[in-house]
Motif scaffolding. Structure first.
Motif, PDB file in Angstrom:
ATOM      1  N   ALA A 289     -58.074 -48.113  55.463  1.00 13.27           N
ATOM      2  CA  ALA A 289     -58.353 -48.782  56.731  1.00 13.27           C
ATOM      3  C   ALA A 289     -57.591 -48.143  57.880  1.00 13.27           C
ATOM      4  O   ALA A 289     -57.996 -48.259  59.042  1.00 13.27           O
ATOM      5  N   GLY A 290     -56.486 -47.462  57.589  1.00 12.33           N
ATOM      6  CA  GLY A 290     -55.695 -46.836  58.636  1.00 12.33           C
ATOM      7  C   GLY A 290     -55.974 -45.356  58.812  1.00 12.33           C
ATOM      8  O   GLY A 290     -55.148 -44.642  59.387  1.00 12.33           O
ATOM      9  N   PHE A 291     -57.107 -44.868  58.330  1.00 13.77           N
ATOM     10  CA  PHE A 291     -57.430 -43.455  58.453  1.00 13.77           C
ATOM     11  C   PHE A 291     -57.608 -43.073  59.921  1.00 13.77           C
ATOM     12  O   PHE A 291     -58.093 -43.857  60.736  1.00 13.77           O
ATOM     13  N   GLY A 292     -57.228 -41.856  60.220  1.00 14.51           N
ATOM     14  CA  GLY A 292     -57.428 -41.319  61.550  1.00 14.51           C
ATOM     15  C   GLY A 292     -57.574 -39.815  61.479  1.00 14.51           C
ATOM     16  O   GLY A 292     -57.544 -39.200  60.398  1.00 14.51           O
ATOM     17  N   ALA A 293     -57.744 -39.189  62.632  1.00 12.56           N
ATOM     18  CA  ALA A 293     -57.877 -37.736  62.665  1.00 12.56           C
ATOM     19  C   ALA A 293     -56.515 -37.091  62.420  1.00 12.56           C
ATOM     20  O   ALA A 293     -55.524 -37.431  63.055  1.00 12.56           O
ATOM     21  N   VAL A 294     -56.472 -36.175  61.461  1.00  9.83           N
ATOM     22  CA  VAL A 294     -55.238 -35.479  61.086  1.00  9.83           C
ATOM     23  C   VAL A 294     -55.442 -33.983  61.291  1.00  9.83           C
ATOM     24  O   VAL A 294     -56.423 -33.405  60.798  1.00  9.83           O
ATOM     25  N   ALA A 295     -54.545 -33.365  62.030  1.00 11.68           N
ATOM     26  CA  ALA A 295     -54.577 -31.912  62.219  1.00 11.68           C
ATOM     27  C   ALA A 295     -54.073 -31.267  60.935  1.00 11.68           C
ATOM     28  O   ALA A 295     -52.870 -31.041  60.751  1.00 11.68           O
ATOM     29  N   LEU A 296     -54.991 -30.956  60.031  1.00  6.68           N
ATOM     30  CA  LEU A 296     -54.610 -30.469  58.708  1.00  6.68           C
ATOM     31  C   LEU A 296     -53.906 -29.111  58.793  1.00  6.68           C
ATOM     32  O   LEU A 296     -52.987 -28.834  58.013  1.00  6.68           O
ATOM     33  N   SER A 297     -54.334 -28.286  59.719  1.00 11.16           N
ATOM     34  CA  SER A 297     -53.670 -26.989  59.879  1.00 11.16           C
ATOM     35  C   SER A 297     -52.194 -27.178  60.222  1.00 11.16           C
ATOM     36  O   SER A 297     -51.316 -26.468  59.694  1.00 11.16           O
ATOM     37  N   SER A 298     -51.887 -28.150  61.085  1.00 14.19           N
ATOM     38  CA  SER A 298     -50.491 -28.414  61.433  1.00 14.19           C
ATOM     39  C   SER A 298     -49.714 -28.953  60.247  1.00 14.19           C
ATOM     40  O   SER A 298     -48.525 -28.653  60.080  1.00 14.19           O
ATOM     41  N   VAL A 299     -50.361 -29.759  59.398  1.00 17.90           N
ATOM     42  CA  VAL A 299     -49.692 -30.262  58.197  1.00 17.90           C
ATOM     43  C   VAL A 299     -49.293 -29.095  57.296  1.00 17.90           C
ATOM     44  O   VAL A 299     -48.148 -29.007  56.812  1.00 17.90           O
ATOM     45  N   PHE A 300     -50.207 -28.160  57.056  1.00 20.84           N
ATOM     46  CA  PHE A 300     -49.914 -27.022  56.186  1.00 20.84           C
ATOM     47  C   PHE A 300     -48.849 -26.121  56.810  1.00 20.84           C
ATOM     48  O   PHE A 300     -47.975 -25.599  56.097  1.00 20.84           O
ATOM     49  N   GLU A 301     -48.921 -25.920  58.117  1.00 18.77           N
ATOM     50  CA  GLU A 301     -47.913 -25.081  58.768  1.00 18.77           C
ATOM     51  C   GLU A 301     -46.525 -25.707  58.663  1.00 18.77           C
ATOM     52  O   GLU A 301     -45.524 -25.011  58.429  1.00 18.77           O
ATOM     53  N   SER A 302     -46.452 -27.035  58.834  1.00 16.42           N
ATOM     54  CA  SER A 302     -45.165 -27.713  58.708  1.00 16.42           C
ATOM     55  C   SER A 302     -44.624 -27.616  57.292  1.00 16.42           C
ATOM     56  O   SER A 302     -43.427 -27.393  57.078  1.00 16.42           O
ATOM     57  N   ILE A 303     -45.493 -27.768  56.303  1.00 13.80           N
ATOM     58  CA  ILE A 303     -45.071 -27.629  54.906  1.00 13.80           C
ATOM     59  C   ILE A 303     -44.558 -26.214  54.642  1.00 13.80           C
ATOM     60  O   ILE A 303     -43.536 -26.001  53.982  1.00 13.80           O
ATOM     61  N   ALA A 304     -45.267 -25.220  55.175  1.00 14.33           N
ATOM     62  CA  ALA A 304     -44.852 -23.838  54.959  1.00 14.33           C
ATOM     63  C   ALA A 304     -43.485 -23.574  55.592  1.00 14.33           C
ATOM     64  O   ALA A 304     -42.615 -22.931  54.974  1.00 14.33           O
ATOM     65  N   GLU A 305     -43.270 -24.075  56.815  1.00 14.86           N
ATOM     66  CA  GLU A 305     -41.988 -23.872  57.479  1.00 14.86           C
ATOM     67  C   GLU A 305     -40.857 -24.565  56.730  1.00 14.86           C
ATOM     68  O   GLU A 305     -39.722 -24.067  56.674  1.00 14.86           O
ATOM     69  N   THR A 306     -41.162 -25.732  56.142  1.00 14.72           N
ATOM     70  CA  THR A 306     -40.124 -26.491  55.446  1.00 14.72           C
ATOM     71  C   THR A 306     -39.722 -25.839  54.136  1.00 14.72           C
ATOM     72  O   THR A 306     -38.522 -25.762  53.794  1.00 14.72           O
ATOM     73  N   TYR A 307     -40.700 -25.338  53.371  1.00 16.85           N
ATOM     74  CA  TYR A 307     -40.402 -24.869  52.013  1.00 16.85           C
ATOM     75  C   TYR A 307     -40.203 -23.364  51.908  1.00 16.85           C
ATOM     76  O   TYR A 307     -39.814 -22.865  50.843  1.00 16.85           O
ATOM     77  N   ARG A 308     -40.458 -22.618  52.968  1.00 10.85           N
ATOM     78  CA  ARG A 308     -40.201 -21.177  52.897  1.00 10.85           C
ATOM     79  C   ARG A 308     -38.710 -20.892  52.657  1.00 10.85           C
ATOM     80  O   ARG A 308     -38.365 -20.079  51.783  1.00 10.85           O
ATOM     81  N   PRO A 309     -37.762 -21.541  53.382  1.00 16.25           N
ATOM     82  CA  PRO A 309     -36.338 -21.315  53.073  1.00 16.25           C
ATOM     83  C   PRO A 309     -35.950 -21.775  51.675  1.00 16.25           C
ATOM     84  O   PRO A 309     -35.097 -21.152  51.024  1.00 16.25           O
ATOM     85  N   VAL A 310     -36.559 -22.862  51.204  1.00 15.94           N
ATOM     86  CA  VAL A 310     -36.245 -23.338  49.857  1.00 15.94           C
ATOM     87  C   VAL A 310     -36.653 -22.295  48.822  1.00 15.94           C
ATOM     88  O   VAL A 310     -35.917 -22.014  47.858  1.00 15.94           O
ATOM     89  N   ALA A 311     -37.832 -21.696  49.020  1.00 13.23           N
ATOM     90  CA  ALA A 311     -38.300 -20.674  48.084  1.00 13.23           C
ATOM     91  C   ALA A 311     -37.370 -19.462  48.101  1.00 13.23           C
ATOM     92  O   ALA A 311     -37.067 -18.869  47.046  1.00 13.23           O
ATOM     93  N   GLU A 312     -36.919 -19.080  49.284  1.00 10.39           N
ATOM     94  CA  GLU A 312     -36.008 -17.939  49.371  1.00 10.39           C
ATOM     95  C   GLU A 312     -34.700 -18.220  48.646  1.00 10.39           C
ATOM     96  O   GLU A 312     -34.154 -17.352  47.965  1.00 10.39           O
ATOM     97  N   ASP A 313     -34.197 -19.449  48.768  1.00 15.15           N
ATOM     98  CA  ASP A 313     -32.957 -19.803  48.067  1.00 15.15           C
ATOM     99  C   ASP A 313     -33.144 -19.747  46.561  1.00 15.15           C
ATOM    100  O   ASP A 313     -32.180 -19.455  45.819  1.00 15.15           O
ATOM    101  N   LEU A 314     -34.348 -20.070  46.079  1.00 18.31           N
ATOM    102  CA  LEU A 314     -34.617 -20.040  44.637  1.00 18.31           C
ATOM    103  C   LEU A 314     -35.006 -18.652  44.152  1.00 18.31           C
ATOM    104  O   LEU A 314     -35.296 -18.483  42.963  1.00 18.31           O
ATOM    105  N   GLY A 315     -35.044 -17.670  45.054  1.00 12.74           N
ATOM    106  CA  GLY A 315     -35.397 -16.311  44.662  1.00 12.74           C
ATOM    107  C   GLY A 315     -36.877 -16.138  44.416  1.00 12.74           C
ATOM    108  O   GLY A 315     -37.274 -15.292  43.598  1.00 12.74           O
ATOM    109  N   GLN A 316     -37.727 -16.898  45.126  1.00 14.19           N
ATOM    110  CA  GLN A 316     -39.175 -16.805  44.952  1.00 14.19           C
ATOM    111  C   GLN A 316     -39.825 -16.345  46.251  1.00 14.19           C
ATOM    112  O   GLN A 316     -39.270 -16.499  47.338  1.00 14.19           O
ATOM    113  N   HIS A 317     -41.018 -15.808  46.112  1.00 16.44           N
ATOM    114  CA  HIS A 317     -41.756 -15.302  47.270  1.00 16.44           C
ATOM    115  C   HIS A 317     -42.763 -16.367  47.720  1.00 16.44           C
ATOM    116  O   HIS A 317     -43.579 -16.831  46.925  1.00 16.44           O
TER     117      HIS A 317
END
Length: 459
Positions: A289-317
């Motif tokens: 019932a609370g659905f709305g328009a979501v900028a999915l590209s921004s969601v993926f970009e935010s996820i990428a920015e958040t987890y890119r440093p985590v991956a580097e710390d774990l030695g992953q690409h």
């Protein structure tokens, strides 16, 4: 319902009979008066020729008792010729009872339509015709309507009763099948669609509802079993630790360590219950019932920015290819949680040096989001199994977790109508989220982004 239909049909039939009878009677009377007017014109011509009396006598001699009637009187009203005992007083049309005619009549007529004319010499001439044709026509119409109407009403009653009986039998059969389906919970199927009518459509919808109920019941049964098995171990371990602490109550350091570890275990249990409640909330579909328009590209970009440093710390690409300007209809927090769960699974269940790829792109059929890695992957026979609650593969037992991450992903995907596919990355695992075209919002480059939820925070 059959009686109501028959009553309505009878009312319509009576209304049709009345309107038809009225129209035909008016038409027949108009024709009758037209014939009388024609006859009066002939008599007036005979009056100008001086043969009026002879013409009337000839006509009366042929038909002395109707249906045509004539009268010729002198100026004082005395009858000179004709078969009417009537004294006209004014010019024009008159309608009198049939008793005013001479002789005996065996017809169904009950009145005579007369037209009176006043001649120049003071005489009165009257011509008329009785209404036997109108009465006989009305009687004929009434009898025909009764002959047709009564059987039609009976037929409507029979058809209505038979149809109602068939409806009731099918409803009872549907009810019996529903009861049997509830008793035999292994199948829970009412009936396969057959004729394609409204009952088959109802059965199809009931089957969908029962299928949904079966999924929820299986989930509830699984949750109960999983809670009994998976949560029993940490609770037992916590109880044993507390018993040891009680036995060694004089060792303050050991007692403090035991309490701290118990708090950690309790926090883990609370997190598990919060995850279960979140999954239950998603599966109840109240969040839609609370659905709305979501900028999915921004969601993926935010996820990428958040987890890119985590991956580097774990030695992953970590790589990402995200098509900009893509919007969908959905719940921002849940979609962000889904992507966070998938990325965390890819990072935590792959060895050092592995590659994690995050993709988002549009297709003719909708939008596809993809998380792939080069880790050990998941066996084909276990890919459906890992989407259930508390399911963890043997290779993941050594890593922290409760086995609820992918279950939440599956629940959110079902809520949004997303097709969730676990595939083979050769090597590794590929998780694909296919957003249907019906759930897409207008593209962000033509859509007012003020109406899209953007820049989400990872939960």
């Amino acid at each position: 319902m059959a009686l109501i239909q028959a009553s309505l049909f009878a009312s319509v039939l009576v209304a049709l009979l009345g309107s038809t009878w009225w129209s035909v009677s008016d038409y027949a009377e108009a024709q009758l008066r037209a014939e009388v007017k024609t006859e009066m014109a002939s008599l007036l011509q005979a009056a100008s020729d001086g043969t009026l009396r002879e013409q009337i006598n000839q006509r009366v001699a042929v038909m002395p008792i109707g249906p045509e009637y004539y009268l010729l009187t002198d100026a004082s009203g005395q009858r000179l010729a004709g078969n009417l005992s009537y004294r006209p007083t004014r010019v024009g049309w008159h309608t009198v009872a049939l008793q005013g005619a001479l002789g005996e009549d065996n017809s169904d007529a009950d009145s005579v339509h007369l037209y009176a004319a006043h001649l120049a010499d003071g005489r009165w001439v009257v011509a008329g015709s009785d209404n036997r044709t109108v009465v006989e026509l009305s009687e004929l119409m009434s009898s025909r309507f009764l002959e047709i109407g009564i059987p039609a009403i009976v037929l409507v009653l029979l058809i209505g009763g038979f149809g109602g009986l068939l409806y009731l039998r099918r409803i009872d059969r549907l009810g019996a099948m529903a009861e049997r389906a509830l008793e035999e919970q292994s199948t829970m199927v009412i009936a396969d669609p057959g004729k394609g009518d409204e009952f088959d459509r109802l059965a199809t919808r009931l089957n969908q509802m029962l299928s949904r109920m079966r999924v929820l019941m299986d989930g509830m049964r699984q949750v109960s079993n999983d809670i009994a098995h998976d949560l029993r171990t940490p609770l037992t371990r916590m109880r044993q630790r507390m018993e040891v602490c009680l036995e060694r109550h004089d060792d303050e350091v050991h007692l403090r360590e035991g309490m701290q570890q118990s708090i950690i275990d309790i926090d883990h249990l609370l997190a598990v219950f919060r995850a279960l409640l979140r999954i239950a909330s998603v599966e109840s579909r109240h969040r839609r019932a609370g659905f709305g328009a979501v900028a999915l590209s921004s969601v993926f970009e935010s996820i990428a920015e958040t987890y890119r440093p985590v991956a580097e710390d774990l030695g992953q690409h970590f790589d990402a290819m995200i098509q900009p300007g893509l919007c969908v209809l959905g719940d921002l927090a849940l979609l962000t949680q889904v992507m966070a769960n998938l990325i965390e699974n890819a990072l935590h269940h792959t060895p050092t040096g592995s590659r994690v790829q995050l993709d988002l792109f549009a297709t003719p059929d909708g939008i596809v989001g993809r998380v792939s890695d080069s880790g050990p992957g998941i066996p084909v026979e276990a890919r459906d199994h890992v989407l259930r609650r508390f399911v963890r593969l043997d290779s993941s037992r050594a890593t922290p977790g409760s086995g609820l991450g992918l279950a939440l992903v599956a629940a959110v995907a079902d809520l949004h109508g997303i097709r969730l596919v676990l595939g083979d990355g050769a090597p590794g695992l590929v998780v694909e989220l296919a957003f249907p075209a019906s759930e897409l919002a207008p593209p962000a480059h033509i859509y007012d982004l003020r109406h899209c939820a953007v820049r989400p925070s990872v939960i």
